[in-house]
Design a protein around this motif. Structure first.
Motif: not given
Length: 280
Positions: A26, A29, A76, A79-80, A83, A86-87, A89, A261-262, A265
């Motif tokens: 990955r 990011t 987390n 940066d992906d 994490s 998934g981060e 963001g 995390e989604q 976020r």
């Protein structure tokens, strides 16, 4: 009991440092305005911890000072590549808030301690998890990290401009901090709090009161563990019974959202804008 075991597993999995298989493929990011500091020594815990600092877009071109948001599970946030699944963001969202809402703040992400996360972010002992180290963790944040950040960056260091936000166990330790360090943090974000692991939190909340001027954003998803929303609502009711003013508390439950995390976020920009209202 089965639900609690499942939530314990979810709390561990969603925030561990070690990436899943093939995660090394990955890309990084993190935005250019995120800086990774040298590890800091955690007095009282005899270990070191990486801290990550996000600086607002205008930081290098102005001399202004900024409010500061302290967050947990730093791996987390930005940066992906670092994490687990998934981060958040946070850097991209803060850059966008600066552009569209003129909201700029420094964000300090404190990495969790891998297998120590379950004890570091819990102020109370737990028979299954171990001795709570949350008080020492917060002493590190307040006694080492915050003074360093205030000394090396252009912050607004006073309580009115200092916030803390975390999810799951990060929500639990943030809850504890808003009372134990109410003279340091006046703006608290509590996402999907892991109250189930610390039943002491209810009596602790009854025995304390919010410091004047505090603002608290509670969040949970309707599809998390079935006890999540009920536990959060019970805490909110205790706080409201203590005459916590309605404008100081914001409670959001997102239909269909789960413990990840989604979901956090998606909630983050709304919470941050509300928390820093009047503190820009």
């Amino acid at each position: 009991m089965i639900r609690r075991r499942l939530l314990l597993t979810a709390a561990l999995l969603c925030c561990l440092t070690t990436p899943p298989l093939h995660a090394d493929e990955r890309p990084h990011t993190a935005q250019p305005n995120v800086h990774v500091l040298a590890p800091m020594h955690m007095f009282g815990l005899d270990r070191e911890r990486v801290v990550r600092v996000y600086l607002p877009p205008s930081y290098e071109s102005t001399s202004k000072r900024y409010p500061v948001l302290y967050m947990h599970d730093g791996q987390n946030l930005f940066d992906d590549a670092t994490s687990f699944i998934g981060e958040w963001g946070v850097d991209e969202m803060m850059n966008e808030l600066a552009r569209t809402r003129q909201l700029e703040a420094i964000v300090v992400g404190i990495d969790h301690g891998d297998e120590k996360r379950m004890t570091e972010l819990n102020p109370w002992d737990n028979d299954k998890v171990g001795k709570g180290e949350g008080r020492d963790y917060l002493r590190f944040v307040v006694g080492i990290v915050k003074p360093y950040v205030d000394a090396h960056y252009r912050t607004l260091p006073d309580r009115a401009h200092t916030a803390m936000l975390g999810s799951s166990l990060g929500g639990l330790i943030s809850h504890f901090a808003m009372y134990e360090y109410g003279d340091v943090f006046s703006r608290i974000g509590i996402f999907s709090p892991a109250y189930w692991i610390a039943p002491e939190v209810r009596e602790f909340t009854r025995a304390h009161a919010l410091a004047p001027g505090a603002r608290v954003w509670f969040y949970a998803g309707s599809m998390e563990d079935s006890e999540m929303v009920a536990n959060m609502d019970a805490i909110v009711e205790i706080m409201r019974a203590q005459r916590a003013s309605a404008p100081a508390l914001r409670v959001e439950v997102t239909p269909g959202a789960v413990h990840n995390e989604q979901a956090w976020r998606a909630e983050f920009p709304h919470a941050v804008e509300w928390l820093f209202e009047g503190a820009r």
